[in-house]
Design a protein around this motif. Structure first.
Motif, PDB file in Angstrom:
ATOM      1  N   THR A   1       0.907  -1.416   0.559  1.00 14.55           N
ATOM      2  CA  THR A   1       0.189  -0.129  -0.029  1.00 14.55           C
ATOM      3  C   THR A   1       1.363   1.757   0.001  1.00 14.55           C
ATOM      4  OG1 THR A   1      -1.365   0.879   0.981  1.00 14.55           O
ATOM      5  CG2 THR A   1      -0.259   0.090   2.443  1.00 14.55           C
ATOM      6  N   GLU A   2       0.556   2.475  -0.009  1.00 11.26           N
ATOM      7  CA  GLU A   2       0.982   3.587   0.079  1.00 11.26           C
ATOM      8  C   GLU A   2       1.462   4.421   1.351  1.00 11.26           C
ATOM      9  OE1 GLU A   2      -0.124   7.059   0.360  1.00 11.26           O
ATOM     10  OE2 GLU A   2      -2.374   6.159   1.491  1.00 11.26           O
ATOM     11  N   GLY A   3       2.295   4.825   1.887  1.00 11.67           N
ATOM     12  CA  GLY A   3       2.651   4.944   2.864  1.00 11.67           C
ATOM     13  C   GLY A   3       0.921   5.689   3.924  1.00 11.67           C
ATOM     14  N   PHE A   4       0.296   6.414   3.476  1.00 15.71           N
ATOM     15  CA  PHE A   4      -0.663   7.666   4.863  1.00 15.71           C
ATOM     16  C   PHE A   4      -1.236   6.247   4.564  1.00 15.71           C
ATOM     17  CE2 PHE A   4      -4.617   9.334   4.297  1.00 15.71           C
ATOM     18  CZ  PHE A   4      -4.606  10.456   5.471  1.00 15.71           C
ATOM     19  N   ALA A   5      -2.345   4.951   3.899  1.00 16.90           N
ATOM     20  CA  ALA A   5      -3.066   4.323   4.555  1.00 16.90           C
ATOM     21  C   ALA A   5      -2.137   3.477   5.625  1.00 16.90           C
ATOM     22  CB  ALA A   5      -3.566   3.274   3.181  1.00 16.90           C
ATOM     23  N   GLY A   6      -0.975   3.589   4.709  1.00 14.38           N
ATOM     24  CA  GLY A   6      -0.044   1.912   6.175  1.00 14.38           C
ATOM     25  C   GLY A   6       0.349   2.396   7.138  1.00 14.38           C
ATOM     26  N   ASN A   7       0.447   3.623   6.977  1.00 12.24           N
ATOM     27  CA  ASN A   7       0.625   3.918   8.612  1.00 12.24           C
ATOM     28  C   ASN A   7      -0.789   4.480   9.319  1.00 12.24           C
ATOM     29  OD1 ASN A   7       0.879   6.903  10.745  1.00 12.24           O
ATOM     30  ND2 ASN A   7       3.199   5.529  10.045  1.00 12.24           N
ATOM     31  N   ILE A   8      -1.161   4.499   8.662  1.00 12.47           N
ATOM     32  CA  ILE A   8      -3.235   4.513   9.528  1.00 12.47           C
ATOM     33  C   ILE A   8      -3.313   3.625  10.091  1.00 12.47           C
ATOM     34  CG2 ILE A   8      -5.214   4.927   9.508  1.00 12.47           C
ATOM     35  CD1 ILE A   8      -4.389   7.335   7.572  1.00 12.47           C
ATOM     36  N   ALA A   9      -2.732   2.191   9.086  1.00 14.32           N
ATOM     37  CA  ALA A   9      -3.321   0.337   9.575  1.00 14.32           C
ATOM     38  C   ALA A   9      -2.402  -0.209  10.580  1.00 14.32           C
ATOM     39  CB  ALA A   9      -3.363  -0.168   8.170  1.00 14.32           C
ATOM     40  N   LEU A  10      -1.203   0.683  10.747  1.00 18.74           N
ATOM     41  CA  LEU A  10      -0.482  -0.076  11.810  1.00 18.74           C
ATOM     42  C   LEU A  10      -0.456   0.825  12.710  1.00 18.74           C
ATOM     43  CD1 LEU A  10       2.241  -0.506  12.229  1.00 18.74           C
ATOM     44  CD2 LEU A  10       3.875   1.170  11.942  1.00 18.74           C
ATOM     45  N   LYS A  11      -1.242   2.179  12.664  1.00 21.34           N
ATOM     46  CA  LYS A  11      -1.577   2.979  14.142  1.00 21.34           C
ATOM     47  C   LYS A  11      -2.762   2.445  14.932  1.00 21.34           C
ATOM     48  CE  LYS A  11       3.056   5.300  14.311  1.00 21.34           C
ATOM     49  NZ  LYS A  11       2.640   6.707  13.640  1.00 21.34           N
ATOM     50  N   THR A  12      -3.487   2.000  14.034  1.00 19.58           N
ATOM     51  CA  THR A  12      -4.435   1.759  13.790  1.00 19.58           C
ATOM     52  C   THR A  12      -4.349   0.386  14.977  1.00 19.58           C
ATOM     53  OG1 THR A  12      -5.659   2.721  12.790  1.00 19.58           O
ATOM     54  CG2 THR A  12      -6.931   0.903  13.447  1.00 19.58           C
ATOM     55  N   ALA A  13      -4.173  -0.832  14.215  1.00 21.75           N
ATOM     56  CA  ALA A  13      -3.921  -1.918  14.663  1.00 21.75           C
ATOM     57  C   ALA A  13      -3.127  -1.962  16.059  1.00 21.75           C
ATOM     58  CB  ALA A  13      -3.173  -3.035  13.836  1.00 21.75           C
ATOM     59  N   GLU A  14      -1.819  -1.115  16.588  1.00 19.08           N
ATOM     60  CA  GLU A  14      -0.671  -0.635  18.022  1.00 19.08           C
ATOM     61  C   GLU A  14      -2.036  -0.292  18.838  1.00 19.08           C
ATOM     62  OE1 GLU A  14       3.366  -0.067  16.119  1.00 19.08           O
ATOM     63  OE2 GLU A  14       2.241   1.543  16.716  1.00 19.08           O
ATOM     64  N   GLY A  15      -2.766   0.493  18.626  1.00 21.61           N
ATOM     65  CA  GLY A  15      -3.473   0.815  19.569  1.00 21.61           C
ATOM     66  C   GLY A  15      -4.929  -0.227  20.070  1.00 21.61           C
ATOM     67  N   THR A  16      -5.863  -1.014  18.858  1.00 21.98           N
ATOM     68  CA  THR A  16      -6.064  -1.832  19.098  1.00 21.98           C
ATOM     69  C   THR A  16      -5.722  -2.480  19.832  1.00 21.98           C
ATOM     70  OG1 THR A  16      -7.350  -1.701  16.797  1.00 21.98           O
ATOM     71  CG2 THR A  16      -7.391  -4.023  18.169  1.00 21.98           C
ATOM     72  N   ALA A  17      -4.560  -3.089  19.667  1.00 22.02           N
ATOM     73  CA  ALA A  17      -3.899  -4.011  20.802  1.00 22.02           C
ATOM     74  C   ALA A  17      -3.328  -3.412  22.192  1.00 22.02           C
ATOM     75  CB  ALA A  17      -2.317  -4.423  19.944  1.00 22.02           C
ATOM     76  N   ARG A  18      -3.260  -2.677  22.491  1.00 23.04           N
ATOM     77  CA  ARG A  18      -3.281  -2.009  23.879  1.00 23.04           C
ATOM     78  C   ARG A  18      -4.777  -2.001  24.650  1.00 23.04           C
ATOM     79  NH1 ARG A  18       0.782   0.900  21.442  1.00 23.04           N
ATOM     80  NH2 ARG A  18      -0.993   2.873  20.572  1.00 23.04           N
ATOM     81  N   GLN A  19      -5.774  -1.253  23.437  1.00 19.58           N
ATOM     82  CA  GLN A  19      -7.118  -1.381  23.805  1.00 19.58           C
ATOM     83  C   GLN A  19      -8.009  -2.710  24.726  1.00 19.58           C
ATOM     84  OE1 GLN A  19      -9.709  -0.056  20.878  1.00 19.58           O
ATOM     85  NE2 GLN A  19     -11.013  -0.092  22.052  1.00 19.58           N
ATOM     86  N   ILE A  20      -7.398  -3.948  23.914  1.00 19.02           N
ATOM     87  CA  ILE A  20      -7.728  -5.435  24.378  1.00 19.02           C
ATOM     88  C   ILE A  20      -7.426  -5.421  25.308  1.00 19.02           C
ATOM     89  CG2 ILE A  20      -7.524  -8.009  23.660  1.00 19.02           C
ATOM     90  CD1 ILE A  20      -7.825  -6.619  20.527  1.00 19.02           C
ATOM     91  N   ALA A  21      -5.274  -5.377  25.885  1.00 18.61           N
ATOM     92  CA  ALA A  21      -4.880  -5.959  26.689  1.00 18.61           C
ATOM     93  C   ALA A  21      -5.441  -5.383  27.958  1.00 18.61           C
ATOM     94  CB  ALA A  21      -3.269  -5.495  26.223  1.00 18.61           C
ATOM     95  N   GLU A  22      -6.031  -3.571  27.849  1.00 20.67           N
ATOM     96  CA  GLU A  22      -6.292  -2.778  28.702  1.00 20.67           C
ATOM     97  C   GLU A  22      -7.683  -3.676  29.876  1.00 20.67           C
ATOM     98  OE1 GLU A  22      -5.727  -0.836  31.112  1.00 20.67           O
ATOM     99  OE2 GLU A  22      -3.261  -0.995  29.867  1.00 20.67           O
ATOM    100  N   TYR A  23      -8.479  -3.519  28.131  1.00 21.97           N
ATOM    101  CA  TYR A  23      -9.976  -4.587  29.014  1.00 21.97           C
ATOM    102  C   TYR A  23      -9.923  -5.788  29.446  1.00 21.97           C
ATOM    103  CZ  TYR A  23     -12.438  -1.887  25.201  1.00 21.97           C
ATOM    104  OH  TYR A  23     -13.043  -0.295  24.363  1.00 21.97           O
ATOM    105  N   LEU A  24      -8.655  -6.375  28.790  1.00 24.33           N
ATOM    106  CA  LEU A  24      -8.506  -8.087  29.670  1.00 24.33           C
ATOM    107  C   LEU A  24      -7.625  -7.583  30.834  1.00 24.33           C
ATOM    108  CD1 LEU A  24      -6.410  -9.992  26.150  1.00 24.33           C
ATOM    109  CD2 LEU A  24      -8.897 -10.631  27.885  1.00 24.33           C
TER     110      LEU A  24
END
Length: 352
Positions: free
Chosen positions: A229-252
């Motif tokens: 992908t190009e860098g704009f979409a790729g960076n958003i996907a990366l940061k979203t995934a990192e944030g989601t992982a932290r969110q799930i960890a906090e929920y657990l």
């Protein structure tokens, strides 16, 4: 022996994380030899605490450490030839090291790397490739932030470089590759993405299996080995995934401490939770690879700890040991030469 140059001053903490991190990496890969670049007064006392690492390293005192908040142009002017970041990159340019690793300022590192190492022939723009944990294991996603708004030809080059990286990192003969899009149908998406898909299909790669278009949820599924992908979409996907992982960890964490029964359940299922924590640990996949340069550069997350920095060194080790640069160069020569011949033939037929 793999020679790795390290910007010891890079990152939010610098030597206090970098030196323990490379000591961990040396335990896993005793054939590494390190070229360390940093400010002696901050680095050498720490290095003395790791005699095995000190014996496997050379250290060069540097005048300047690039700040995490410096603008790339300012860092390049101030640190050229004098900073630990520049000197680590220059070691690769001079053939004194096989790969450079830094947790420093991303923009400054990319600017210095382009200036010091130069771009590969036929590559217009660089890409940052990230390693992504998936349900099937790991995938490579590029670009995750270097090139915003890539055109079809640049996406084609990203596909070549990502495929070569997959062969070097995962040691598979024919990695699968997909283009990130808003749907899998050929009529959907931006014109640049559709044009890139056509270029890739027509190239008929002999070392990459082109899957077609993939969507955002395919990244985590591991549908393909390489997602382009190009860098704009790729960076958003990366940061979203990192944030989601932290969110799930906090929920657990909150759920497991809410009641006595929940705490008991956690104790009984601790092994499963430990495996989940290990799988979701971003440190284990730390290390973005700068692709398109005449040398291998690994960017570690600036806020990582020693284990995370060791993971970035691991990536650099694998890239150098498995000949990433040579694989990319060979693929670029073969496919760009073929496209040039095809273009010349088309021009001749138009003239006739």
């Amino acid at each position: 022996m793999v020679r790795i140059s390290v910007d010891v001053m890079g990152g939010d903490v610098g030597p206090k994380v970098v030196i323990p991190g490379i000591a961990k990496a040396l335990e896993r890969h005793p054939d590494i030899r390190f070229c360390l670049f940093g400010i002696a007064s901050q680095c050498l006392p720490l290095l003395d605490s790791y005699p095995k690492l000190k014996a496997a390293s050379t250290f060069t005192d540097c005048e300047i450490a690039v700040g995490m908040d410096e603008k790339p142009s300012q860092a390049l002017r101030r640190g050229r030839g004098k900073s630990s970041m520049w000197r680590a990159l220059d070691a690769v340019a001079k053939g004194e090291a096989d790969v450079a690793v830094s947790a420093g300022n991303t923009g400054a590192l990319m600017a210095m790397a382009k200036f010091c190492l130069r771009m590969m022939a036929d590559i217009e723009r660089p890409a940052i490739a990230g390693i992504w944990p998936t349900l099937r294991g790991e995938s490579i996603v590029l670009d995750v932030g270097a090139t915003i708004g890539a055109d079809a030809n640049q996406l084609f080059d990203f596909a070549l470089m990502g495929g070569a990286m997959a062969r070097a990192l995962f040691e598979i003969e024919r990695p699968t590759l997909g283009l990130l899009n808003v749907g899998v149908e050929e009529i959907k998406g931006q014109e640049e993405v559709k044009a890139a898909g056509q270029l890739i299909r027509e190239a008929n790669f002999d070392k990459i299996d082109y899957y077609g278009f993939v969507e955002g949820d395919d990244i985590g599924r591991g549908t393909v080995d390489v997602v382009v992908t190009e860098g704009f979409a790729g960076n958003i996907a990366l940061k979203t995934a990192e944030g989601t992982a932290r969110q799930i960890a906090e929920y657990l964490r909150a759920a497991m401490s809410r009641t006595l029964m929940a705490k008991l359940g956690y104790i009984l299922a601790k092994g499963a939770f430990d495996r989940l924590r290990e799988k979701m640990d971003p440190r284990k996949v730390n290390g973005g690879v700068f692709l398109g340069l005449n040398g291998i550069v690994i960017k570690s997350h600036g806020g990582t700890d020693a284990e995370g920095f060791a993971a970035a060194v691991d990536v650099g080790y694998d890239m150098a040991r498995n000949g990433l640069k040579e694989k990319i160069e060979n693929d670029l020569k073969r496919y760009h030469a073929g496209r040039s011949v095809a273009g010349a033939a088309d021009s001749m037929s138009d003239g006739i």
